[in-house]
Scaffold this motif. Structure first.
Motif, short mmCIF file in Angstrom:
data_model
loop_
_atom_site.label_atom_id
_atom_site.label_comp_id
_atom_site.label_asym_id
_atom_site.label_seq_id
_atom_site.Cartn_x
_atom_site.Cartn_y
_atom_site.Cartn_z
N CYS A 1 -6.73 7.14 -13.83
CA CYS A 1 -5.80 6.35 -13.04
C CYS A 1 -5.46 7.04 -11.72
O CYS A 1 -5.33 8.28 -11.66
N PHE A 2 -5.25 6.21 -10.67
CA PHE A 2 -4.89 6.71 -9.34
C PHE A 2 -3.61 5.98 -8.90
O PHE A 2 -3.43 4.79 -9.17
N HIS A 3 -2.73 6.70 -8.23
CA HIS A 3 -1.47 6.14 -7.74
C HIS A 3 -1.46 6.18 -6.22
O HIS A 3 -1.70 7.24 -5.61
N GLY A 4 -1.16 5.04 -5.62
CA GLY A 4 -0.94 4.99 -4.18
C GLY A 4 0.56 5.03 -3.91
O GLY A 4 1.32 4.23 -4.47
N VAL A 5 1.01 5.96 -3.07
CA VAL A 5 2.44 6.16 -2.82
C VAL A 5 2.70 6.01 -1.32
O VAL A 5 2.01 6.60 -0.48
N TYR A 6 3.71 5.20 -0.99
CA TYR A 6 4.09 5.03 0.43
C TYR A 6 5.59 5.25 0.58
O TYR A 6 6.38 4.75 -0.22
N ARG B 1 4.94 2.29 -4.96
CA ARG B 1 3.79 2.81 -5.74
C ARG B 1 2.85 1.67 -6.15
O ARG B 1 3.29 0.56 -6.44
N SER B 2 1.59 2.00 -6.16
CA SER B 2 0.57 1.08 -6.67
C SER B 2 -0.38 1.89 -7.55
O SER B 2 -0.70 3.04 -7.23
N ARG B 3 -0.80 1.30 -8.62
CA ARG B 3 -1.63 2.02 -9.60
C ARG B 3 -2.97 1.31 -9.80
O ARG B 3 -3.02 0.08 -9.94
N CYS C 1 -6.45 1.86 -12.28
CA CYS C 1 -7.11 2.61 -13.38
C CYS C 1 -8.56 2.19 -13.50
O CYS C 1 -8.91 1.00 -13.37
N ASN D 1 9.87 5.38 -2.07
CA ASN D 1 8.44 5.27 -2.32
C ASN D 1 8.05 3.94 -2.97
O ASN D 1 8.72 3.47 -3.90
#
Length: 306
Positions: free
Chosen positions: A23-28, A37-39, A41, A35
Protein backbone atom coordinates in the motif's frame (compact mmCIF):
# COMPACT_ATOMS: atom_id res chain seq x y z
CA UNK A 1 -1.34 19.46 -7.88
CA UNK A 2 0.00 16.04 -8.70
CA UNK A 3 3.02 14.39 -7.15
CA UNK A 4 4.82 11.60 -8.97
CA UNK A 5 6.84 8.85 -7.30
CA UNK A 6 8.20 5.52 -8.47
CA UNK A 7 8.14 2.57 -6.09
CA UNK A 8 10.29 -0.45 -6.83
CA UNK A 9 9.41 -3.73 -5.11
CA UNK A 10 11.94 -6.54 -5.31
CA UNK A 11 10.62 -9.96 -4.35
CA UNK A 12 13.16 -11.80 -2.26
CA UNK A 13 13.86 -15.45 -2.96
CA UNK A 14 12.94 -16.25 0.62
CA UNK A 15 9.40 -14.95 0.03
CA UNK A 16 8.50 -18.08 -1.87
CA UNK A 17 5.19 -18.53 -3.63
CA UNK A 18 2.88 -16.05 -1.91
CA UNK A 19 0.72 -12.97 -2.44
CA UNK A 20 1.54 -9.67 -0.78
CA UNK A 21 -0.42 -6.44 -0.52
CA UNK A 22 1.71 -3.32 -0.89
CA UNK A 23 0.00 0.00 0.00
CA UNK A 24 1.03 3.60 -0.77
CA UNK A 25 -0.26 6.78 0.91
CA UNK A 26 -0.48 10.15 -0.78
CA UNK A 27 -0.28 13.01 1.76
CA UNK A 28 -0.97 16.70 1.09
CA UNK A 29 -0.77 19.59 3.58
CA UNK A 30 1.73 21.72 5.47
CA UNK A 31 0.60 20.73 8.93
CA UNK A 32 -0.37 17.25 10.15
CA UNK A 33 -3.89 18.32 11.13
CA UNK A 34 -4.45 19.65 7.62
CA UNK A 35 -3.12 16.60 5.77
CA UNK A 36 -5.29 15.10 3.12
CA UNK A 37 -4.58 11.42 2.57
CA UNK A 38 -5.20 9.04 -0.30
CA UNK A 39 -4.38 5.35 -0.28
CA UNK A 40 -3.56 2.97 -3.11
CA UNK A 41 -2.93 -0.76 -2.56
CA UNK A 42 -1.43 -3.19 -5.05
CA UNK A 43 -1.56 -6.99 -4.89
CA UNK A 44 1.89 -8.42 -5.67
CA UNK A 45 1.98 -12.09 -6.63
CA UNK A 46 5.45 -13.61 -6.33
CA UNK A 47 5.60 -16.50 -8.77
CA UNK A 48 7.41 -19.47 -7.31
CA UNK A 49 9.62 -21.71 -9.46
CA UNK A 50 8.36 -25.14 -10.47
CA UNK A 51 11.26 -27.15 -11.94
CA UNK A 52 10.08 -30.17 -13.88
CA UNK A 53 12.24 -33.12 -14.94
CA UNK A 54 11.31 -35.05 -18.07
CA UNK A 55 10.51 -38.74 -17.37
CA UNK A 56 13.27 -41.36 -17.70
CA UNK A 57 13.02 -45.18 -17.78
CA UNK A 58 12.06 -46.59 -14.39
CA UNK A 59 14.18 -49.73 -14.89
CA UNK A 60 17.37 -50.26 -16.89
CA UNK A 61 19.43 -53.41 -17.43
CA UNK A 62 23.09 -53.22 -18.38
CA UNK A 63 26.30 -55.23 -18.06
CA UNK A 64 29.94 -54.77 -17.11
CA UNK A 65 31.92 -52.62 -19.50
CA UNK A 66 28.79 -51.49 -21.35
CA UNK A 67 28.42 -47.68 -21.48
CA UNK A 68 25.13 -46.51 -19.98
CA UNK A 69 23.83 -43.08 -20.99
CA UNK A 70 20.72 -41.52 -19.44
CA UNK A 71 19.50 -38.28 -21.01
CA UNK A 72 18.06 -35.76 -18.54
CA UNK A 73 16.09 -32.58 -19.28
CA UNK A 74 14.61 -30.00 -16.90
CA UNK A 75 12.31 -27.05 -17.53
CA UNK A 76 10.86 -24.33 -15.27
CA UNK A 77 7.78 -22.43 -16.46
CA UNK A 78 6.99 -21.28 -12.88
CA UNK A 79 3.85 -22.23 -11.02
CA UNK A 80 1.83 -20.09 -13.43
CA UNK A 81 3.03 -21.94 -16.52
CA UNK A 82 4.36 -18.81 -18.21
CA UNK A 83 5.80 -18.88 -21.74
CA UNK A 84 9.45 -19.87 -21.78
CA UNK A 85 10.49 -16.49 -23.23
CA UNK A 86 8.89 -14.66 -20.29
CA UNK A 87 10.42 -17.04 -17.74
CA UNK A 88 13.91 -16.55 -19.14
CA UNK A 89 13.46 -12.77 -19.08
CA UNK A 90 12.51 -12.99 -15.39
CA UNK A 91 15.74 -14.88 -14.66
CA UNK A 92 14.40 -18.34 -13.75
CA UNK A 93 17.26 -20.76 -14.47
CA UNK A 94 18.06 -24.42 -13.78
CA UNK A 95 20.77 -27.01 -13.41
CA UNK A 96 20.55 -30.76 -12.76
CA UNK A 97 22.32 -32.38 -9.81
CA UNK A 98 22.73 -35.92 -8.50
CA UNK A 99 20.16 -36.52 -5.79
CA UNK A 100 21.25 -39.96 -4.57
CA UNK A 101 23.15 -43.04 -5.72
CA UNK A 102 22.52 -46.25 -3.77
CA UNK A 103 23.34 -49.96 -4.04
CA UNK A 104 21.71 -53.09 -2.65
CA UNK A 105 21.74 -56.86 -3.03
CA UNK A 106 19.84 -59.81 -1.63
CA UNK A 107 22.11 -59.64 1.42
CA UNK A 108 22.86 -55.93 1.65
CA UNK A 109 20.40 -53.21 2.61
CA UNK A 110 20.23 -50.19 0.34
CA UNK A 111 23.00 -47.71 1.15
CA UNK A 112 24.88 -44.80 -0.36
CA UNK A 113 27.31 -45.74 -3.12
CA UNK A 114 29.91 -43.98 -5.23
CA UNK A 115 31.28 -45.29 -8.53
CA UNK A 116 34.41 -43.93 -10.14
CA UNK A 117 32.94 -44.64 -13.56
CA UNK A 118 29.86 -42.42 -13.09
CA UNK A 119 29.58 -38.80 -14.20
CA UNK A 120 26.79 -36.25 -14.65
CA UNK A 121 27.70 -33.60 -17.22
CA UNK A 122 25.80 -30.80 -19.03
CA UNK A 123 25.18 -31.21 -22.75
CA UNK A 124 25.70 -27.48 -23.38
CA UNK A 125 25.37 -24.80 -20.69
CA UNK A 126 25.39 -26.02 -17.06
CA UNK A 127 22.74 -23.43 -16.09
CA UNK A 128 19.90 -22.61 -18.47
CA UNK A 129 16.15 -22.94 -18.98
CA UNK A 130 15.55 -25.51 -20.29
CA UNK A 131 18.69 -27.47 -19.46
CA UNK A 132 19.98 -30.88 -20.58
CA UNK A 133 22.46 -33.20 -18.90
CA UNK A 134 23.66 -36.75 -19.52
CA UNK A 135 24.43 -39.30 -16.83
CA UNK A 136 27.18 -41.61 -18.05
CA UNK A 137 28.23 -44.78 -16.28
CA UNK A 138 30.26 -47.78 -17.37
CA UNK A 139 29.97 -50.45 -14.64
CA UNK A 140 33.35 -51.97 -13.86
CA UNK A 141 34.45 -55.29 -12.41
CA UNK A 142 32.87 -56.25 -9.06
CA UNK A 143 29.86 -53.99 -9.64
CA UNK A 144 27.78 -56.75 -11.22
CA UNK A 145 25.08 -58.65 -9.37
CA UNK A 146 23.91 -55.55 -7.48
CA UNK A 147 20.91 -53.28 -7.94
CA UNK A 148 21.55 -49.55 -8.14
CA UNK A 149 19.17 -46.64 -7.78
CA UNK A 150 20.01 -43.16 -9.09
CA UNK A 151 17.95 -40.03 -8.51
CA UNK A 152 18.42 -36.70 -10.28
CA UNK A 153 17.05 -33.34 -9.20
CA UNK A 154 16.39 -30.06 -10.98
CA UNK A 155 17.95 -27.21 -9.03
CA UNK A 156 16.49 -23.73 -9.56
CA UNK A 157 18.21 -20.33 -9.52
CA UNK A 158 16.95 -16.75 -9.53
CA UNK A 159 19.50 -13.94 -9.74
CA UNK A 160 22.22 -16.43 -8.88
CA UNK A 161 20.52 -17.60 -5.68
CA UNK A 162 19.34 -21.17 -5.18
CA UNK A 163 15.58 -21.61 -4.86
CA UNK A 164 13.52 -24.65 -3.94
CA UNK A 165 10.74 -25.38 -6.37
CA UNK A 166 7.34 -26.84 -5.60
CA UNK A 167 5.96 -30.18 -6.78
CA UNK A 168 7.28 -33.72 -7.05
CA UNK A 169 8.24 -33.38 -10.70
CA UNK A 170 11.62 -31.84 -9.84
CA UNK A 171 13.15 -35.31 -9.18
CA UNK A 172 13.32 -38.47 -11.29
CA UNK A 173 14.80 -41.85 -10.37
CA UNK A 174 15.77 -45.04 -12.15
CA UNK A 175 16.77 -48.52 -10.99
CA UNK A 176 19.70 -50.18 -12.77
CA UNK A 177 20.40 -53.91 -12.72
CA UNK A 178 23.98 -54.84 -13.64
CA UNK A 179 23.76 -58.38 -15.00
CA UNK A 180 26.17 -61.04 -13.91
CA UNK A 181 28.00 -63.26 -16.43
CA UNK A 182 27.68 -60.58 -19.13
CA UNK A 183 30.55 -58.36 -20.27
CA UNK A 184 31.27 -55.72 -22.92
CA UNK A 185 34.88 -56.15 -23.95
CA UNK A 186 37.22 -53.26 -24.72
CA UNK A 187 38.55 -52.68 -28.22
CA UNK A 188 41.00 -55.33 -29.41
CA UNK A 189 40.29 -57.94 -26.71
CA UNK A 190 40.52 -61.52 -28.00
CA UNK A 191 38.58 -64.56 -26.85
CA UNK A 192 41.67 -66.04 -25.19
CA UNK A 193 42.39 -62.80 -23.30
CA UNK A 194 38.80 -62.51 -22.17
CA UNK A 195 38.72 -66.09 -20.89
CA UNK A 196 41.98 -65.67 -18.99
CA UNK A 197 40.71 -62.47 -17.38
CA UNK A 198 37.65 -64.33 -16.09
CA UNK A 199 39.53 -67.37 -14.74
CA UNK A 200 38.26 -69.60 -17.49
CA UNK A 201 39.32 -71.03 -20.84
CA UNK A 202 38.45 -69.97 -24.37
CA UNK A 203 36.32 -73.08 -25.00
CA UNK A 204 33.98 -72.26 -22.10
CA UNK A 205 33.41 -68.69 -23.28
CA UNK A 206 33.13 -69.74 -26.93
CA UNK A 207 30.47 -72.34 -26.07
CA UNK A 208 28.06 -69.49 -25.27
CA UNK A 209 29.17 -67.32 -28.19
CA UNK A 210 29.54 -69.52 -31.26
CA UNK A 211 29.79 -66.53 -33.58
CA UNK A 212 33.18 -65.65 -32.11
CA UNK A 213 36.46 -66.77 -33.63
CA UNK A 214 39.46 -67.80 -31.58
CA UNK A 215 41.98 -65.37 -33.01
CA UNK A 216 39.73 -62.42 -33.78
CA UNK A 217 39.01 -59.52 -31.48
CA UNK A 218 35.77 -59.78 -29.53
CA UNK A 219 33.06 -57.39 -30.82
CA UNK A 220 32.33 -54.48 -28.52
CA UNK A 221 28.78 -53.68 -29.66
CA UNK A 222 26.95 -56.18 -27.45
CA UNK A 223 27.62 -58.03 -24.17
CA UNK A 224 29.43 -61.35 -24.33
CA UNK A 225 27.86 -64.30 -22.51
CA UNK A 226 30.63 -65.47 -20.17
CA UNK A 227 28.78 -68.48 -18.80
CA UNK A 228 25.42 -69.76 -17.61
CA UNK A 229 23.52 -68.20 -14.73
CA UNK A 230 22.44 -70.87 -12.25
CA UNK A 231 19.47 -70.23 -9.96
CA UNK A 232 19.70 -71.62 -6.44
CA UNK A 233 16.75 -73.87 -5.59
CA UNK A 234 15.61 -75.41 -2.28
CA UNK A 235 16.82 -78.92 -1.51
CA UNK A 236 13.75 -81.17 -1.27
CA UNK A 237 13.20 -83.06 1.94
CA UNK A 238 15.48 -80.79 3.95
CA UNK A 239 14.48 -78.28 6.61
CA UNK A 240 16.78 -76.01 8.56
CA UNK A 241 15.59 -73.66 11.27
CA UNK A 242 12.02 -73.93 10.09
CA UNK A 243 12.95 -73.07 6.48
CA UNK A 244 14.06 -75.04 3.45
CA UNK A 245 17.73 -75.79 2.93
CA UNK A 246 19.39 -74.54 -0.23
CA UNK A 247 22.38 -75.74 -2.17
CA UNK A 248 25.66 -74.72 -0.58
CA UNK A 249 28.50 -72.90 -2.30
CA UNK A 250 30.63 -76.01 -2.02
CA UNK A 251 28.01 -78.22 -3.68
CA UNK A 252 27.36 -75.73 -6.46
CA UNK A 253 31.07 -75.31 -7.16
CA UNK A 254 31.57 -79.09 -7.25
CA UNK A 255 28.65 -79.56 -9.60
CA UNK A 256 30.32 -77.31 -12.18
CA UNK A 257 33.88 -78.47 -11.57
CA UNK A 258 35.14 -75.14 -10.24
CA UNK A 259 36.41 -73.84 -6.90
CA UNK A 260 34.46 -71.90 -4.29
CA UNK A 261 36.90 -69.01 -4.64
CA UNK A 262 36.06 -68.83 -8.35
CA UNK A 263 32.33 -68.72 -7.63
CA UNK A 264 32.91 -65.89 -5.16
CA UNK A 265 35.09 -64.05 -7.68
CA UNK A 266 32.41 -64.31 -10.37
CA UNK A 267 29.67 -63.14 -7.98
CA UNK A 268 30.71 -60.04 -6.00
CA UNK A 269 27.47 -60.00 -4.02
CA UNK A 270 28.47 -63.40 -2.56
CA UNK A 271 31.99 -62.24 -1.71
CA UNK A 272 30.58 -59.08 -0.10
CA UNK A 273 30.92 -58.84 3.68
CA UNK A 274 27.14 -58.61 4.01
CA UNK A 275 26.85 -62.15 2.61
CA UNK A 276 29.33 -63.44 5.20
CA UNK A 277 27.40 -61.62 7.91
CA UNK A 278 24.25 -63.46 6.83
CA UNK A 279 25.92 -66.79 7.57
CA UNK A 280 27.14 -67.36 4.00
CA UNK A 281 23.90 -69.17 3.19
CA UNK A 282 22.55 -68.54 -0.29
CA UNK A 283 18.89 -67.68 -0.62
CA UNK A 284 16.42 -69.58 -2.74
CA UNK A 285 16.16 -67.90 -6.12
CA UNK A 286 19.68 -66.47 -5.93
CA UNK A 287 21.27 -66.15 -9.39
CA UNK A 288 24.87 -67.34 -9.56
CA UNK A 289 27.29 -66.79 -12.43
CA UNK A 290 29.34 -69.92 -13.16
CA UNK A 291 31.91 -70.55 -15.87
CA UNK A 292 31.97 -74.38 -15.89
CA UNK A 293 35.25 -76.18 -16.24
CA UNK A 294 35.07 -77.76 -19.70
CA UNK A 295 38.53 -79.37 -19.44
CA UNK A 296 37.59 -82.86 -18.29
CA UNK A 297 41.08 -83.69 -17.05
CA UNK A 298 40.87 -80.84 -14.55
CA UNK A 299 37.20 -80.85 -13.62
CA UNK A 300 35.78 -82.62 -10.60
CA UNK A 301 32.11 -82.71 -11.51
CA UNK A 302 29.54 -83.83 -8.97
CA UNK A 303 26.59 -85.60 -10.58
CA UNK A 304 24.31 -84.40 -7.81
CA UNK A 305 22.90 -87.91 -7.32
CA UNK A 306 21.81 -88.52 -10.92
Amino acid sequence: TWGVAVARVTALVSMGTQRYTVCFHGVYGYRPEENLRSRLCVLVHVLGPRPTMSPIPANITTALGCPLNVSLTALDLTEAGLPIEVVREKGYLLSIVMGSFTRRSGYREEGAYSSRGAALTPDTYPVNNSVSYTFRWTPSRFEEGFTYRMCFEAKGYIDGLTVTGAGDEREVCTTVEVERCRFCASEGTTLVQLAAEWRSDWLTVWSGNHALSLGDAVPVEAPIVLGPVSRVAPVQGCALGGGLCVESLQTLAGRYGVSVSDVLWWNPDLSDESFAASGAVMRSGQDVCVLPNTCLNDAHIDSGGY
